[in-house]
Every structure is written in structure tokens, then in C-alpha cells.
Design an enzyme around this catalytic site. Structure first.
Site, PDB file in Angstrom:
ATOM      1  N   ASP A 193     -11.099  11.173  -2.918  1.00  0.00           N
ATOM      2  CA  ASP A 193     -12.087  10.177  -2.254  1.00  0.00           C
ATOM      3  C   ASP A 193     -12.966   9.388  -3.105  1.00  0.00           C
ATOM      4  O   ASP A 193     -13.153   8.127  -3.158  1.00  0.00           O
ATOM      5  CB  ASP A 193     -12.739  10.655  -1.259  1.00  0.00           C
ATOM      6  CG  ASP A 193     -11.893  11.462  -0.016  1.00  0.00           C
ATOM      7  OD1 ASP A 193     -10.723  11.055   0.156  1.00  0.00           O
ATOM      8  OD2 ASP A 193     -12.344  12.352   0.635  1.00  0.00           O
ATOM      9  N   THR A 214      21.314  -6.587  -1.915  1.00  0.00           N
ATOM     10  CA  THR A 214      22.909  -6.636  -1.836  1.00  0.00           C
ATOM     11  C   THR A 214      23.570  -6.981  -0.585  1.00  0.00           C
ATOM     12  O   THR A 214      24.754  -7.602  -0.719  1.00  0.00           O
ATOM     13  CB  THR A 214      22.920  -5.107  -2.256  1.00  0.00           C
ATOM     14  OG1 THR A 214      22.167  -4.522  -3.396  1.00  0.00           O
ATOM     15  CG2 THR A 214      24.575  -4.810  -2.845  1.00  0.00           C
ATOM     16  N   GLY A 248      13.104  -9.567  -5.089  1.00  0.00           N
ATOM     17  CA  GLY A 248      12.257  -8.891  -4.046  1.00  0.00           C
ATOM     18  C   GLY A 248      12.108  -7.213  -4.169  1.00  0.00           C
ATOM     19  O   GLY A 248      12.899  -6.695  -5.238  1.00  0.00           O
ATOM     20  N   HIS A 264     -13.855  17.483   7.206  1.00  0.00           N
ATOM     21  CA  HIS A 264     -13.596  16.411   6.404  1.00  0.00           C
ATOM     22  C   HIS A 264     -12.931  15.403   6.956  1.00  0.00           C
ATOM     23  O   HIS A 264     -13.315  14.083   6.774  1.00  0.00           O
ATOM     24  CB  HIS A 264     -12.895  16.997   5.093  1.00  0.00           C
ATOM     25  CG  HIS A 264     -12.776  16.244   3.955  1.00  0.00           C
ATOM     26  ND1 HIS A 264     -13.562  16.125   2.879  1.00  0.00           N
ATOM     27  CD2 HIS A 264     -11.917  15.150   3.614  1.00  0.00           C
ATOM     28  CE1 HIS A 264     -12.868  15.126   1.902  1.00  0.00           C
ATOM     29  NE2 HIS A 264     -11.925  14.572   2.446  1.00  0.00           N
ATOM     30  N   GLU A 265     -11.684  15.846   7.618  1.00  0.00           N
ATOM     31  CA  GLU A 265     -10.844  14.758   8.000  1.00  0.00           C
ATOM     32  C   GLU A 265     -11.223  13.948   9.217  1.00  0.00           C
ATOM     33  O   GLU A 265     -11.059  12.588   9.237  1.00  0.00           O
ATOM     34  CB  GLU A 265      -9.430  15.374   8.163  1.00  0.00           C
ATOM     35  CG  GLU A 265      -8.567  16.068   7.250  1.00  0.00           C
ATOM     36  CD  GLU A 265      -8.509  15.029   5.932  1.00  0.00           C
ATOM     37  OE1 GLU A 265      -8.427  13.919   5.908  1.00  0.00           O
ATOM     38  OE2 GLU A 265      -8.286  15.656   4.882  1.00  0.00           O
ATOM     39  N   PRO A 293      12.697  -3.158  -3.785  1.00  0.00           N
ATOM     40  CA  PRO A 293      13.773  -2.391  -3.425  1.00  0.00           C
ATOM     41  C   PRO A 293      13.920  -2.310  -2.079  1.00  0.00           C
ATOM     42  O   PRO A 293      13.044  -1.940  -1.157  1.00  0.00           O
ATOM     43  CB  PRO A 293      13.494  -1.136  -4.165  1.00  0.00           C
ATOM     44  CG  PRO A 293      12.142  -0.962  -4.777  1.00  0.00           C
ATOM     45  CD  PRO A 293      11.815  -2.347  -4.624  1.00  0.00           C
ATOM     46  N   GLY A 294      15.285  -2.051  -1.623  1.00  0.00           N
ATOM     47  CA  GLY A 294      15.521  -1.555  -0.186  1.00  0.00           C
ATOM     48  C   GLY A 294      15.396  -2.918   0.845  1.00  0.00           C
ATOM     49  O   GLY A 294      15.101  -2.584   1.841  1.00  0.00           O
TER      50      GLY A 294
END
Lengths: 553, 269
Positions: A438, A142, A135, A362-363, A137-138
Site C-alpha cells: 500500500d 487473428t 492492439g 485492514h481490508e 493481446p487477445g
């Protein structure tokens, strides 16, 4: 008689070195005793009295020599400096493993099998030899291995696969032998032993053979692991190997994955919505937080985040709260922590007012189209604070956990990406280089839709990128498409983009008041959160389309 | 194996052992006598001294060394407790003239174990050439009798030899002083040394190293006394006294001062 003679001859051939050394040692000891007995008692006593010291000096000299030799010429010892960890001392139980319920369920079965091994053996079943946890990481591989060790209550030896790899061929294999020797001894004493090898791909990748000897060390280490797990042994001890890897299953060696080796595979994926909620609840319970926090919404926003990411977000938000002199963590801190984890640190105050304004348009263009058209993604935040080299950003998150993407979602992605360009053009009659990333996205999505996914209007289906897109390759399969087909596909790609452009332009012009409102808010606040964005749209009586694609506008 | 653990020279055969060794290895016949913990070996030699120079002849010296080695071997590898051995070499042609050498077995052991140097080992031997041997040896009608060596006496003799050697061999002092006599004894835990050392042709007030020479003499004697007591860790002494008959000067130091000297807190000068 003849057989006996042959056996004696074979024995002598097999053991002549040992016998020669043994005879020489006996001879030397005899000579030493004789020599001592001929000495006068004082000298004899003196010799015997100094003998322990002499032996010690010789031993120390020998050790120094061997150490220097091994260090300088042989790359150090293949020592295995791994201490035993008792299962119960790890103190990570299954209750502590949150958000990966399916993997937990599978692991629990493993624990049951380890616990009931005697019963299993009685009915003729074979104990599992290896469990492979795979899977991203994180995700708690473990942690899960530790929980298995705790619950099964047997000794646990943890190693990283990279600890086996050395420049010198044979050292890794030697370490592997020592590891299993130790594990078998523990298994004999405690009824079982878990060997946990983290980052297994370091020694578990498909074996390759090179004339130059590359990868020989990894190969021999892997071979030794295979032999230790399922080799010919006088006695089979209850040693269970748990391997953990982020690598794809296809990249691992087939021999490792066959039954008898890693015969149980546990896939540990990123947590789902419910899992993320549990994780947020768990980690937030460890810090003081605002009771009004909507954990379900946090979980929605943290889609595709691993448990480690969520832990990091909560930890980071606690730090931010401390820095802001708050006594508890609130949504603002968590949101900032998420931004920091996803987008890095903010860089304020280096844009001119004009640049800020252009960035805001733009945003805002991205934000409006994303909100109004996108069936799969939500707009969570709009910002004109620079991060990671971007002047502004519209943060989006999937509305729900989808594992596939339809044509409408792709088109909405294109439209959202083009919206920044369109907004700049409507407002200023010109555009900036802020559209470069974009356009890269737009081109990639449109190209993929037409060339690979059969989402064009011409009806052409199939993955054309396999056979017609590599002009640099001389391979026969590289350029099998006719120029006409390529042209058609490229026209299709461009037409998708153009259609989307027109649609976006029309919609933005129609809803320009919303754009202006968002720009105004952005210029005063720099960042708008989900609630603020939604309030603006509600003000203009606009709703998001649902995840199924129904437009409720 | 077990027999090899036994002493090589058992106490019952210690005399025969020395004689046998000397005869076998050096072809000399010796008389041996044990008195308490002292072993005496008497070695008759033809031509012990060079009659012109009165020096020990080299071949005689080799034989004396061989006999000493034999005595050492027996003393070390025997279950008899031997503390000292004395080798007396005499020349029948020069009546009354003898070479007497005494060794302490403790020194011998330490030397073999590498604990003391060869030079120090040599200095610890009491060596004397006597032309009037009655002090230790009584020869009467051919009988050989031996007085048991006591440790304080041995120390006194060793100190006397060290003082004499220092004045005779030291680079700064050789040839300048005359040592007429040097002897000491223990009396009720007090070590008294009486010397007769003079410096010819120089007045008493003459300075050596910034001091009157007679003071230097007594300090040197005192240093040797302290040193010998120190190397044997001999603590049963309350006072040391050095007296020079030549000028009737005396130097005395107490037990406390000896201890301070041992701990390197004071210097005797």
C-alpha cells in the site's frame, strides 16, 4: 556489328558457367550413347535395364547427402511447409467478430477493396498492399484476419513471424521469398491471396546494425518482406499482407509503416462496455446460465478485459459450476472465475484467527474509504482469503470506462491505499507489514502527482523527473534541479500523503461502525460481494460518490 | 541409335559369329553346329591332356574357357533362341578322348545379373571328360553331328554331377566312398536315379551321423535331386526314386513330400 559483338561477349560472360555445364552434359551423354552402342546387345540391354535402378540409387544417395549436409552444416532447409487455406473454408465471418466494432468497420472496408479491386484498378486506384493490425493481446486480431479471408473468399496463408527467424543468416529471407512466390501463384490462380503474418514484431522491429552481426538475420528477413511487398516486380499480383502485432507502433521499423507497405493500420483495442456486453452475451449463449444474470453489470465489472479474457472467464465459470455440481452458470461462478483469472487460486486455512481479524480490519478500512471517497472506482469484492501471496484483497473496478485520471481520483487512490494502515492503527494501536505494498503505491502516486503531473499545492508545474531525479547518472541533464526545488517537491509529496492520512483517519473514526460491521461479516463469510457490501452501506444510509466527483453522502 | 537396338549376332550369322569371335580373340578355329535350341562348338586342340597325369593342360583349359565365353556372348546377344550350348574339346592325338561342357543359357543370364553366385554357377555346368564319346557326339568320317539337349536330360546330368562331386569333394565323404556309376532319367514324370555307391571296408550296418551309411547315401542323392528340381522350379514330376545298385536299397518320395520340402516343412533325412 560492334554492338552485336559486345552483346555476344556479354552473353558469354554472363552465361559461361551454364554453357560449360550444358556442353559437358551433352558430351557425357554422347559418350554414354557411343559406349552403349559398342556393347553387345545383351550387355547393352542389361545396362539399360539396370539404369533406372542406378539412377534411383544415385538420386537417393544424393538426397541423403544433401539432407545430412543441410541438417548438420547448414541448419536445416529453408523449407516453407505452409499449405493453402481456402478463404471460405476458414468459416469465420464478420458476424462472429464481436466487441470490436470500429476495427470491424475498417476491416470491412478492406474486404470491399479486395472484392472490388478490378473496379478500383479501372479508375486508377491502387490495391492495398498491407494491413497492420495493432492492439493488445487477445483482442481478436487473428480472428479479424480470418474474417477478412472468409468474406473476401480468396486463399489465405497464415504464418507466425517467428517461423522466419533462424540462427543462420539468409534462411528467413529465403522463406519469405518462397512464401511470396507461393502467394503470387495462388493470387494468379484465384485472383488474390492473403498472407497473414502473426506477431509481426518478431521481424518488424526497427532495424539495427551491429559490428558483431547481431540482428542481421532479422534485418535481412525484414528487408525481403519490404522488397516483396513493394519491390520492383515484373508483374504486380494481388497479394495482400496482413500483419498482427502487440508491439507499439513506435517500435516497428519506419519502412514497414510507409504507404505501399502496411498502408492501412487497424487499431484493435479492448472492447468498450457495449462490446463487453455483446461478448458476454455471445459466450454465455454457449453455456447454460442463470437467466437472472445481469450481463450489463458483468460487463461493467469486466472493464479493460479483452475478448479472450471474457471467453476465458465464461469457460472457467462453466468449469467451476461443474465442479460445484450446478446445472447452470450463475453470478457466483462468474465472480469466482473472474477472481481466479485476476487473482489466482485461493489459499484457505493457514492464517490464525488473530491474523484473519487483523486482515479483516485492514481490508475493511480499504473498502470503506474506497466506497465513500473514490469518485472513479467501485468496490466489487472484499476478501480475507489469501491469493497470490496477499492475505486479503479489496477488488475495485472503474465505475465507467475512463481513459484519464484526475487529481481527485489520484488522491482517492492514496486515501484508499492508506486506509488499511489507518484501520490497523485505530483498532490495534500498531501496524503490520501488510501495509508495504500500500505504501509503495501511495508513494508512487504522490510522487508522480508532484514531480510529474503538477498536482502539488506549491504551484510548481512540469515533469521534474526528467531532469532532477537520477542520482546515479552522470549525464548533464540528470541532476539539474536545485536541492531546494527537490526538497520543496519532496515536502509537497509528503504533505499530500499526510493530508490524506489525516482525512482518512477522521473519516474512519467517524464511520467505525461500518468498519466493524464489515469485519464481522468478513470473519463469518470470508468474502463479501458487491451486493452485500452495498447492503451494509445502505444500512448505514451511505451512498457512493458519482463518477463526476459529486459526493452524495 | 536404332541400329544399336538390333541384336549383335543375328540368327542368320550365328555360326560365323562364334567362329569369328574364337578366331579373332583366342586364335582358335572351331566347328559350330546348331541343333534346335542347342549350339554345339567343337574345339580341336593339340595337347588337350597331359599324357602322364591325364589332366587337362592349363593352356588348353584357357582356350576352352575362351571358346565358352565366345559361345556365351553369341548366345546371349543373338535373336536366335538358344537354350543350351555345348563345347566339346578333343585332342586329335588321343582318339576318343573329349572334354564336354554344357551350359544352360538361363543360368548364364542369371549369373550375369548377379542372381546366382559364381560357385553355384560353376555347379550348374555339366562337365564331363569322356573317353567314349558316342553317347552325345557321333563322329563319323570327320562329320560332326549334335543331339539337341533337352532340359530333363540336362537336369539329370547336373544332378549326377552334383552327387559325384559331393562324394568326391565333400570334407566328410571324400575318399570314403566309391562312386561306380550315377545316372538318372525321367520316365513318365518320374525321376529315377540309379547309383552304384559303396563304402569299402565298412559293413552296411556301419553308422554315419547316427544312421546306416547306405541310408545316408540315398538321402544325399534325394537331396540333390530335390534341390536341382527346386532351383529350376521344375514341377512336372510326380515321384523321385533313388536306387543303389550296391545294396539294392531304394528311397522314394512323392510329389507332396517334394512340395513340403520346397516349403521347408520337412527335411529329407
Amino acid at each position: 556489328m560492334l554492338i552485336l559483338h559486345k552483346r555476344i561477349k556479354l552473353f558469354l560472360l554472363d552465361h559461361w558457367i551454364k554453357m560449360a555445364i550444358g556442353s559437358a552434359v551433352i558430351l557425357l551423354i554422347g559418350a554414354a550413347i557411343y559406349g552403349l552402342s559398342t556393347l553387345e546387345s545383351f550387355y547393352r540391354h542389361m545396362t539399360l535395364a539396370t539404369l533406372p535402378l542406378q539412377i534411383l540409387i544415385v538420386a537417393v544417395n544424393a538426397m541423403i547427402f544433401v539432407y545430412m549436409y543441410m541438417t548438420v552444416f547448414r541448419g536445416g532447409f529453408a523449407k516453407l511447409d505452409k499449405g493453402l487455406v481456402k478463404g471460405e473454408k476458414i468459416a469465420v465471418t464478420f458476424k462472429d467478430v464481436i466487441g470490436i466494432d470500429e476495427a470491424k468497420q475498417e476491416s470491412w472496408e478492406v474486404v470491399e477493396l479486395i472484392k472490388d479491386r478490378r473496379k478500383l484498378q479501372q479508375i486508377g486506384g491502387k490495391v492495398i498492399k498491407g494491413i497492420l493490425m495493432m492492439g493488445p493481446p487477445g483482442c481478436g486480431k487473428t480472428y479479424l484476419a480470418k474474417a477478412i479471408a472468409t468474406e473476401s473468399g480468396i486463399p489465405f496463408i497464415s504464418m507466425s513471424a517467428s517461423e522466419f527467424t533462424e540462427i543462420f543468416v539468409g534462411v528467413g529471407a529465403s522463406r519469405m521469398r518462397k512464401l511470396f512466390k507461393k502467394a503470387r501463384r495462388l493470387a494468379e490462380a484465384h485472383g488474390g491471396c492473403i498472407v497473414f503474418i502473426d506477431e509481426l514484431d518478431a521481424i518488424g522491429k526497427k532495424r539495427g546494425y551491429s559490428y558483431l552481426g547481431q540482428g542481421q538475420e532479422t534485418n535481412s528477413t525484414q528487408n525481403q518482406l519490404l522488397v516483396e511487398m513493394d519491390g520492383l516486380k515484373e508483374k504486380q499480383e494481388n497479394v495482400i499482407v496482413i500483419g498482427a502485432t502487440n508491439a507499439l507502433e513506435e517500435t516497428l521499423d519506419d519502412a514497414m509503416l510507409r504507404p505501399g507497405r502496411f498502408d492501412r493500420k487497424v487499431y484493435i483495442d479492448k472492447p468498450n462496455l457495449e462490446g463487453r456486453e455483446k461478448l458476454f452475451r455471445f459466450y454465455l449463449s454457449k453455456v447454460k446460465h442463470d437467466d437472472a444474470l445481469n450481463i450489463a453489470r458483468l460487463a461493467r465489472r469486466a472493464v479493460y478485459k479483452s475478448p479472450a479474457d471474457i471467453m476465458n472467464i465464461v469457460k472457467e465459470s462453466a468449469l467451476i459450476a461443474t465442479r460445484n455440481k450446478k446445472d447452470k452458470v450463475a453470478l457466483k461462478e462468474i465472480s469466482e472465475a473472474m477472481d481466479r483469472v485476476d487473482w489466482g487460486i485461493k489459499h484457505r486455512g493457514f492464517m490464525t484467527q488473530k491474523e484473519k481479524e487483523m486482515t479483516a480490519y485492514h481490508e475493511a478500512g480499504h473498502g470503506v474509504i474506497l466506497y465513500l471517497l473514490h469518485p472513479a472506482d467501485d468496490v466489487f469484492k472484499i476478501s480475507i482469503v489469501s491469493r497470490k501471496g496477499y492475505l486479503g484483497v479489496v477488488m475495485k473496478h472503474p465505475k465507467e470506462e475512463l481513459h484519464g485520471r484526475n487529481k481527485e481520483a489520484f488522491l482517492a487512490d492514496i486515501k484508499t491505499a492508506l486506509a488499511g494502515y489507518v484501520a490497523e492503527k485505530i483498532k490495534y494501536g500498531t501496524t503490520t507489514n501488510g501495509v508495504s505494498s500500500d505504501f509503495r503505491n501511495v508513494m508512487f502516486i504522490a510522487h508522480t502527482m508532484v514531480w510529474r503531473l503538477g498536482m502539488g499545492r506549491s504551484g510548481l508545474v512540469g515533469d521534474y523527473s526528467l531532469y532532477g531525479n537520477n542520482t546515479n547518472s552522470d549525464a548533464p541533464s540528470a541532476n539539474q534541479l536545485s536541492e531546494a526545488t527537490k526538497e520543496k517537491l519532496n515536502e509537497e509529496t509528503q504533505s499530500i500523503m499526510q493530508d490524506c492520512l489525516k482525512e482518512v483517519e477522521a473519516l474512519l473514526k467517524k464511520e467505525w461502525d461500518i468498519v466493524e460491521k464489515i469485519v464481522k461479516e468478513l470473519l463469518s463469510k470470508e468474502e463479501l460481494e458487491f451486493d452485500e457490501i452495498e447492503a451494509i452501506f445502505k444500512q448505514f444510509c451511505k451512498n457512493e460518490p458519482s463518477a463526476s466527483g459529486d459526493d452524495n453522502k | 541409335m536404332l541400329t544399336s537396338c538390333a541384336p549383335t549376332y543375328p540368327k542368320e550369322k550365328i555360326v560365323e559369329s562364334v567362329q569369328e569371335l574364337c578366331e579373332r580373340e583366342y586364335s582358335v578355329k572351331v566347328e559350330v553346329i546348331i541343333e534346335g535350341s542347342t549350339m554345339g562348338v567343337r574345339l580341336p586342340l593339340k595337347g588337350l591332356f597331359n599324357t602322364e597325369t591325364l589332366q587337362i593342360k592349363p593352356e588348353a583349359f584357357d582356350k576352352i574357357t575362351g571358346v565358352m565365353l565366345s559361345a556365351s556372348r553369341v548366345a546371349l546377344s543373338s535373336d536366335k533362341s538358344i537354350d543350351f550350348y555345348t563345347v566339346i574339346a578333343y585332342d586329335a592325338k588321343v582318339p576318343g578322348a573329349e572334354v564336354v561342357m554344357t551350359r544352360y543359357i538361363y543360368d548364364l543370364r542369371r549369373f550375369f545379373l548377379g542372381d546366382i553366385s559364381r560357385g553355384e554357377f560353376a555347379k550348374r555346368m555339366v562337365f564331363d571328360v569322356r573317353f567314349n564319346p558316342q553317347a552325345i557326339i557321333d563322329t563319323w568320317l570327320g562329320d560332326f553331328t549334335l543331339k539337341e539337349q533337352k532340359f530333363p536330360e540336362f537336369m539329370c546330368e547336373q544332378i549326377a554331377r552334383r552327387i559325384t562331386d559331393e562324394f568326391r569333394e565333400s570334407k566328410d565323404l571324400a575318399g570314403k566312398f566309391k562312386v561306380a556309376s550315377c545316372e538318372g532319367k525321367f520316365e513318365e514324370d518320374e525321376l529315377k536315379f540309379v547309383v552304384d555307391i559303396s563304402r569299402e571296408g565298412l559293413p552296411v550296418s556301419e553308422l554315419i551321423h547316427g544312421k546306416a551309411w547306405h541310408e545316408e547315401v540315398l538321402e544325399l542323392c534325394m537331396q540333390k535331386m530335390c534341390y536341382v528340381l527346386y532351383i529350376y522350379s521344375f514341377k512336372k514330376v510326380d515321384q523321385l526314386e533313388a536306387f543303389n545298385k550296391f545294396d539294392n536299397k531304394v528311397l522314394t518320395i512323392s510329389k507332396d513330400e517334394i512340395n513340403k520340402w520346397r516349403n521347408r516343412r520337412i527335411r529329407i533325412d
